[in-house]
Enzyme design. Structure first.
Site, PDB file in Angstrom:
ATOM      1  N   HIS A  49      25.736  41.061  13.839  1.00 56.03           N
ATOM      2  CA  HIS A  49      25.225  40.739  12.506  1.00 56.03           C
ATOM      3  C   HIS A  49      23.970  41.539  12.170  1.00 56.03           C
ATOM      4  O   HIS A  49      23.787  41.978  11.036  1.00 56.03           O
ATOM      5  CB  HIS A  49      24.932  39.236  12.438  1.00 56.03           C
ATOM      6  CG  HIS A  49      24.701  38.715  11.065  1.00 56.03           C
ATOM      7  ND1 HIS A  49      25.719  38.575  10.144  1.00 56.03           N
ATOM      8  CD2 HIS A  49      23.573  38.287  10.442  1.00 56.03           C
ATOM      9  CE1 HIS A  49      25.226  38.085   9.021  1.00 56.03           C
ATOM     10  NE2 HIS A  49      23.927  37.908   9.169  1.00 56.03           N
ATOM     11  N   LYS A  91      22.191  44.388  -4.323  1.00 49.49           N
ATOM     12  CA  LYS A  91      22.813  44.338  -3.003  1.00 49.49           C
ATOM     13  C   LYS A  91      23.870  43.245  -2.984  1.00 49.49           C
ATOM     14  O   LYS A  91      23.816  42.294  -3.760  1.00 49.49           O
ATOM     15  CB  LYS A  91      21.764  44.058  -1.919  1.00 49.49           C
ATOM     16  CG  LYS A  91      22.302  44.196  -0.487  1.00 49.49           C
ATOM     17  CD  LYS A  91      21.229  43.884   0.537  1.00 49.49           C
ATOM     18  CE  LYS A  91      21.745  44.079   1.951  1.00 49.49           C
ATOM     19  NZ  LYS A  91      20.731  43.708   2.962  1.00 49.49           N
ATOM     20  N   HIS A  95      28.153  35.503   3.484  1.00 46.41           N
ATOM     21  CA  HIS A  95      27.763  34.272   4.171  1.00 46.41           C
ATOM     22  C   HIS A  95      29.047  33.534   4.528  1.00 46.41           C
ATOM     23  O   HIS A  95      29.233  32.361   4.216  1.00 46.41           O
ATOM     24  CB  HIS A  95      26.830  33.419   3.304  1.00 46.41           C
ATOM     25  CG  HIS A  95      25.595  33.004   4.033  1.00 46.41           C
ATOM     26  ND1 HIS A  95      25.061  31.746   3.969  1.00 46.41           N
ATOM     27  CD2 HIS A  95      24.781  33.695   4.880  1.00 46.41           C
ATOM     28  CE1 HIS A  95      23.975  31.671   4.719  1.00 46.41           C
ATOM     29  NE2 HIS A  95      23.788  32.846   5.279  1.00 46.41           N
ATOM     30  N   ARG A 116      16.377  36.640  -2.258  1.00 41.42           N
ATOM     31  CA  ARG A 116      15.141  37.078  -1.588  1.00 41.42           C
ATOM     32  C   ARG A 116      15.167  38.577  -1.314  1.00 41.42           C
ATOM     33  O   ARG A 116      14.141  39.253  -1.410  1.00 41.42           O
ATOM     34  CB  ARG A 116      14.918  36.297  -0.290  1.00 41.42           C
ATOM     35  CG  ARG A 116      14.480  34.864  -0.513  1.00 41.42           C
ATOM     36  CD  ARG A 116      13.923  34.246   0.765  1.00 41.42           C
ATOM     37  NE  ARG A 116      14.890  34.260   1.853  1.00 41.42           N
ATOM     38  CZ  ARG A 116      15.871  33.390   2.006  1.00 41.42           C
ATOM     39  NH1 ARG A 116      16.041  32.417   1.113  1.00 41.42           N
ATOM     40  NH2 ARG A 116      16.694  33.465   3.033  1.00 41.42           N
ATOM     41  N   GLU A 317      16.320  30.092  11.460  1.00 38.41           N
ATOM     42  CA  GLU A 317      16.685  30.735  10.198  1.00 38.41           C
ATOM     43  C   GLU A 317      16.408  29.797   9.023  1.00 38.41           C
ATOM     44  O   GLU A 317      17.133  29.789   8.033  1.00 38.41           O
ATOM     45  CB  GLU A 317      18.140  31.196  10.231  1.00 38.41           C
ATOM     46  CG  GLU A 317      18.367  32.310  11.241  1.00 38.41           C
ATOM     47  CD  GLU A 317      19.775  32.890  11.234  1.00 38.41           C
ATOM     48  OE1 GLU A 317      20.552  32.565  10.315  1.00 38.41           O
ATOM     49  OE2 GLU A 317      20.102  33.660  12.155  1.00 38.41           O
ATOM     50  N   SER A 318      15.349  29.009   9.161  1.00 32.13           N
ATOM     51  CA  SER A 318      14.907  28.201   8.021  1.00 32.13           C
ATOM     52  C   SER A 318      14.745  29.106   6.815  1.00 32.13           C
ATOM     53  O   SER A 318      14.298  30.251   6.930  1.00 32.13           O
ATOM     54  CB  SER A 318      13.568  27.513   8.337  1.00 32.13           C
ATOM     55  OG  SER A 318      13.718  26.568   9.369  1.00 32.13           O
ATOM     56  N   GLN A 319      15.082  28.571   5.664  1.00 35.23           N
ATOM     57  CA  GLN A 319      15.136  29.387   4.455  1.00 35.23           C
ATOM     58  C   GLN A 319      13.785  29.456   3.739  1.00 35.23           C
ATOM     59  O   GLN A 319      12.828  28.784   4.101  1.00 35.23           O
ATOM     60  CB  GLN A 319      16.185  28.805   3.508  1.00 35.23           C
ATOM     61  CG  GLN A 319      17.589  28.837   4.080  1.00 35.23           C
ATOM     62  CD  GLN A 319      18.124  30.244   4.210  1.00 35.23           C
ATOM     63  OE1 GLN A 319      18.476  30.884   3.224  1.00 35.23           O
ATOM     64  NE2 GLN A 319      18.194  30.744   5.431  1.00 35.23           N
ATOM     65  N   ASP A 501      28.344  47.371  -1.044  1.00 31.85           N
ATOM     66  CA  ASP A 501      29.604  46.908  -0.466  1.00 31.85           C
ATOM     67  C   ASP A 501      29.374  45.738   0.469  1.00 31.85           C
ATOM     68  O   ASP A 501      28.268  45.499   0.941  1.00 31.85           O
ATOM     69  CB  ASP A 501      30.315  48.041   0.288  1.00 31.85           C
ATOM     70  CG  ASP A 501      29.466  48.614   1.410  1.00 31.85           C
ATOM     71  OD1 ASP A 501      29.048  47.853   2.296  1.00 31.85           O
ATOM     72  OD2 ASP A 501      29.226  49.839   1.419  1.00 31.85           O
ATOM     73  N   ASN A 539      26.631  45.569   3.434  1.00 33.03           N
ATOM     74  CA  ASN A 539      26.648  44.571   4.491  1.00 33.03           C
ATOM     75  C   ASN A 539      27.988  44.662   5.210  1.00 33.03           C
ATOM     76  O   ASN A 539      29.005  44.979   4.595  1.00 33.03           O
ATOM     77  CB  ASN A 539      26.457  43.178   3.863  1.00 33.03           C
ATOM     78  CG  ASN A 539      26.642  42.042   4.844  1.00 33.03           C
ATOM     79  OD1 ASN A 539      27.606  41.290   4.758  1.00 33.03           O
ATOM     80  ND2 ASN A 539      25.747  41.904   5.782  1.00 33.03           N
ATOM     81  N   SER A 541      30.520  42.360   7.695  1.00 32.32           N
ATOM     82  CA  SER A 541      30.818  41.058   8.282  1.00 32.32           C
ATOM     83  C   SER A 541      32.076  41.194   9.129  1.00 32.32           C
ATOM     84  O   SER A 541      33.176  41.363   8.590  1.00 32.32           O
ATOM     85  CB  SER A 541      31.021  39.999   7.193  1.00 32.32           C
ATOM     86  OG  SER A 541      31.445  38.775   7.765  1.00 32.32           O
TER      87      SER A 541
END
EC number: 6.3.5.3
Length: 740
Positions: A49, A91, A95, A116, A317-319, A501, A539, A541
C-alpha cells in the site's frame, strides 16, 4: 533503545514481512535487531500500500509532463495550470478493503483522505467524484443481500462526509459484476483550486525547524490499516473491523479551514496529511524528499486513549491529522490558528541533519534508523508474469456463437441493467450544488463540470473504466478507459488535459494478475502518449481478492479538461423538439465485452472493439470546435449498449421522444459498442455547417432522426417514452431498497 522482539517468526508473519526483507532490515540497521516499533515502521513503509513494491517498475513509464503540468506524481496530488494564475489540484485514491469490511466508515474516510490530499497542497476542494464497483445485487441470495447492504452503506458514508465538508459530489460511476462479490471497489476523486504560486508540498527541511502535529487526537483506530490493505481477504476478513479508521467530517472541516488560514501566512516549510501508516508515512516522506533527519517525541503527541504505546502512535491511522514542518520562531502563530479552530496542536520534534529518524518516549530512544532506505529505497519486486489461461477461450467467442435474440426483447432487457439506469438514488444523497459552482445537475452531462469564478472558464471531469473490456483485453481495455474518460470530457465541450488513475487489481503474487497489471499500465501509457493527456497523480490497489478469486482488472481513470467559456458547457440530453440527431463515427458490429452479450447470455467474451487514436482525436476536435461556434445543442458519446441505449438515456432525461433510423449492417448493431462515436443534437440552421466540419475532418456523419413525439423509436425497436422513463428513473431505487 527498546529490546529486540521475541517470537520473531510470528512477529514477522503478523507484519507481513518476509525473511528476505528482514535481512534487508538488519543490513540497514548495521546488524542490529529491530525492536517492535521499528518492525512496525518497516512493515508499514514496505507494505504494498505504501511502497508500491510490486507496481513501481511499471508506473515509471507513464508520461507525466506537459506545458500545463505544474506538479506530477510524487506529491499528495497532481497540479495543472488552468490559466490566469489558477491551478487545479486533483487525485483519485482507493478505499476498497476498509469499505468491504465496514462500508459506511470505509467510504467516509476514503472521502476524508482524498480531501486532505487536496487541501494539504493549499487548494480548497471544490468537487468530488467517485467510482464504485459492487457485486451482483439482484436476487435473494445472501450475497445479493449483502451487496445491497454494501451499496447503501458506501453511498451513505460518501454522502455524509462530503456533505458535512461542504464539498459537492458532482458525478461518478457505479457498476456491478459478480467479480466484485468478494471485493467491492470504492475509488474517491477530489479536485481543488489554488493560485499557481501558492502551492504547498510535503517536505521537511531546515535544521532546527520544529515539527508540529495538528488536528484530531491519536487513537488506536486504523492500526495496521496499510498492512491490511496489502493482503487478500478470506471468509474471516470481517473480523478486521478494528483496522478501519473512524472519520469525523466536522473535525475535518475545521482542519480544512485552519489549514487554509495557515497557508495565508508564510509560517511553514511543508505539510503532509497522515493517511495510510499515519505518523510513520508522513514523517518519513517529508524528511525523505529532502534528505533531512527528524527527532520526534511521541509522548508529546495528543492522545485520545490511555495506555497507548510508541508503536500505537506511529502506526495509528486516526483521521483528520496533519504533520507540519514550521519555520523556527513561528510556532506560537501556528498554535494560535489551530487553537482558534478548536483543534489539537503540539510541537513534537525538529528537523536535524542526521538523515535519521530518532523517536523518543519520555526521554528513552525507541527508534533510530536511516530515513532514505525506508522511505525512498523500499524493496522493488520483480514478480513473475504469465498471460492468463482464460484469454484464449474468451477471445475465441463472438456474438454469432449465440442464438439470435429478438431485437425488441433485447432492447427491453438492455434498458434495465443497473449500470445503465439513472443513479439518482445515489447522487441525490450527495449535495451536488453546494459552493454554487456546479454548472448542471448530475445525470445531464457526460462529464461533470464546475465553473471557475476567477477566470470565467469551466473544468470538466469524468471517471471511466469498463472492467469487461479490461477482462478480455487488459491492455486495450485500460487504454479505452483513458479514451472514454477523455471522450466524456470532450462531449461537454472541454479539452481533455490530464488524468489521475486508480489501478485496482487482484493478488500480485498470482503471475496472471501481475500480467494483467503490466498490460494495463502499458495501455494507459500508450493512450496518454497518443492523446497528450499525462498522468499527474494516482494510486494502486492490489490484493483485491477473496478466497483466491480476483476482481476484474479495473484501472479507473479520471480525466480533467478545460472549457474556455463556462457559458458553453454542453449537455448530454436533448434540448429542443424538431432538432436533428446526427451520429458521428462508424458502426462496425463489434460486441466484444459488450453489455449485449453479458445481459442476454451471462458471459464476458469476445475481442475488444477496435479503436484508433487519430480518429478519436478528430471526434474530440469536432465536438469542441463545433460547440465553440454554437452549432451543437447537446452531445453524448456512444458506449455501453450502443446507440439504442445512448439515445434512450437522452430521451428519458429530457422527457422527449425520438424517431431514429440508423444505417446498420445487422439489426442488432443498434446495440454494438464500436468506439469513437457520438450523438449530436443540431438545429436545422446549423446542420449543413456541422456536416461540412465532420467531412473536413474525415469523420462519417449521418443524420439518423429527429427529436419529438411520445415514443422512443430506434430502427425496429420502440417503447412509449413514459415506459422508458419509468425503467430509467425507478429501477435502481427499487432494486437497492427491496430489503428495507
Amino acid at each position: 533503545m527498546s529490546q529486540p522482539v521475541e517470537n520473531l517468526d510470528e512477529v514477522l508473519k503478523n507484519h507481513k514481512l518476509s525473511k528476505e526483507e528482514y535481512e534487508d532490515i538488519l543490513r540497514i540497521l548495521d546488524g542490529r535487531h529491530p525492536n517492535i516499533v521499528e518492525i512496525g515502521i518497516f512493515s508499514a513503509m514496505w507494505s504494498e500500500h505504501c511502497s508500491y513494491k510490486s507496481s513501481k517498475k511499471y508506473l515509471n513509464g507513464f508520461p507525466t509532463k506537459a506545458p500545463w503540468v505544474i506538479q506530477g506524481p510524487g506529491e499528495n496530488a497532481g497540479v495543472i495550470d488552468i490559466g490566469d494564475g489558477m491551478a487545479a489540484v486533483f487525485k483519485m485514491e482507493s478505499h476498497n478493503h476498509p469499505s468491504f469490511i465496514e462500508p459506511f466508515q470505509g467510504a467516509a474516510t476514503g472521502v476524508g483522505g482524498i480531501l486532505r490530499d487536496i487541501f494539504t497542497m493549499g487548494a480548497r476542494p471544490v468537487a468530488n467524484l467517485n467510482a464504485l464497483r459492487f457485486g451482483r445485487v439482484r436476487g435473494d441470495s445472501d450475497i445479493n443481500k449483502y451487496q445491497r447492504h454494501l451499496v447503501r452503506g458506501v453511498v451513505d458514508g460518501i454522502g455524509s462526509y462530503g456533505n458535512c465538508m461542504g464539498v459537492p459530489t458532482i458525478g461518478g460511476e457505479v457498476s456491478f459484476d459478480e467479480s466484485y462479490n468478494g471485493n467491492i471497489l470504492v475509488n474517491a476523486f477530489s479536485l481543488g483550486l489554488v493560485k499557481s504560486d501558492e502551492i504547498f508540498l510535503g517536505v521537511a527541511s531546515g535544521i532546527g525547524n520544529p515539527v508540529m502535529y495538528v488536528g484530531s487526537k491519536t487513537g488506536r483506530d486504523g492500526l495496521g490499516g496499510a498492512v491490511m490493505s496489502s493482503d487478500s481477504f478470506t471468509e474471516e476478513s470481517k473480523s478486521l473491523r478494528p483496522t478501519v479508521q473512524v472519520g469525523d467530517p466536522f473535525t475535518e472541516k475545521l482542519l480544512l479551514e485552519a489549514c487554509l488560514e495557515l497557508f495565508k501566512t508564510d509560517a511553514i516549510i511543508g505539510i503532509q496529511d497522515m493517511g495510510a501508516a499515519g505518523l510513520t508515512s508522513s514523517a518519513f516522506e517529508m524528511a525523505g524528499k529532502t534528505g533531512a533527519g527528524l527527532i520526534m517525541h511521541l509522548d508529546k503527541v495528543p492522545a485520545r486513549e490511555e495506555g497507548m504505546t510508541p508503536y500505537d502512535f506511529m502506526l495509528s491511522e486516526s483521521q483528520e491529522r496533519m504533520l507540519i514542518c514550521a519555520k523556527k520562531g513561528r510556532e506560537q502563530e501556528i498554535i494560535d490558528i489551530f487553537e482558534k479552530w478548536e483543534l489539537d496542536v503540539a510541537v513534537i520534534g525538529e528537523v536535524t541533519d542526521t538523515e535519521r529518524m530518532e523517536l523518543f518516549w519520555y526521554g528513552d530512544k525507541v527508534c533510530d534508523m536511516p530515513i532514505a532506505p525506508v522511505s525512498e529505497e523500499a524493496p522493488i519486486l520483480d514478480r513473475p508474469v504469465a498471460r492468463p489461461a482464460y484469454l484464449n477461450e474468451v477471445i475465441a467467442k463472438t456474438v454469432d456463437d449465440y442464438a439470435k435474440v429478438d431485437d425488441q426483447e433485447a432492447y427491453e432487457k438492455l434498458l434495465a441493467p443497473l449500470e445503465v439506469v439513472d443513479k439518482a438514488w445515489v447522487y441525490n444523497q450527495y449535495d451536488s450544488m453546494v459552493q454554487t459552482n456546479t454548472t448542471k445537475h448530475p445525470g445531464s452531462l457526460d462529464a461533470s463540470c464546475i465553473r471557475i469564478k476567477e477566470n470565467g472558464r469551466a473544468l470538466a471531469m469524468s471517471s471511466d473504466c469498463n472492467p469487461r473490456y479490461c477482462y478480455i483485453d487488459p491492455k486495450g481495455g485500460a487504454a479505452l478507459a483513458v479514451v472514454e474518460s477523455g471522450r466524456n470530457v470532450a462531449m461537454s465541450g472541454a479539452r481533455p488535459l490530464s488524468i489521475t488513475d486508480c489501478l485496482n487489481y487482484g493478488n500480485p503474487e498470482n503471475p496472471e494478475v501481475m500480467w494483467q497489471f503490466a498490460q494495463g499500465c502499458e495501455g494507459i501509457k500508450e493512450a496518454c502518449l497518443e492523446l497528450n493527456t499525462p498522468v499527474v497523480s494516482g494510486n494502486v490497489s492490489l490484493y483485491n481478492e477473496t478466497n483466491g478469486v480476483s476482481v476484474f482488472p479495473t484501472p479507473a481513470i479520471a480525466m480533467v479538461g478545460l472549457n474556455d467559456d463556462q457559458n458553453k458547457v454542453l449537455p448530454s440530453v436533448f434540448q429542443h423538439e424538431g432538432n436533428n440527431i446526427v451520429l458521428i463515427g462508424e458502426t462496425k458490429g463489434e460486441f466484444g465485452g459488450s453489455l449485449y452479450i453479458k445481459e442476454l447470455f451471462g458471459e464476458t467474451v469476445g475481442t475488444l472493439p477496435s479503436f484508433d487514436y487519430k480518429t478519436e482525436l478528430k471526434l474530440w476536435e469536432l465536438v469542441i470546435e463545433a460547440n465553440k461556434i454554437g452549432l451543437l445543442e447537446s452531445a453524448k458519446d456512444v458506449n455501453v449498449g450502443g446507440i439504442a441505449i445512448a439515445l434512450s438515456k437522452m430521451a428519458a432525461v429530457s422527457s422527449k421522444g425520438i424517431t431514429v433510423k440508423a444505417s446498420v449492417s445487422n439489426s442488432r448493431d443498434i446495440f454494438d459498442e464500436s468506439q469513437s462515436r457520438a450523438l449530436l443534437e443540431v438545429a436545422d440552421a446549423d446542420l449543413e455547417e456541422l456536416l461540412d466540419m465532420a467531412a473536413g475532418l474525415g469523420l462519417k456523419a449521418e443524420v439518423i432522426g429527429k427529436i419529438g413525439g411520445e415514443e422512443v423509436k430506434v430502427n425496429d425497436v420502440a417503447l412509449p417514452l413514459e415506459k422508458v422513463k419509468d425503467v430509467y428513473f425507478n429501477t435502481f431505487k427499487r432494486t437497492i431498497e427491496q430489503d428495507l
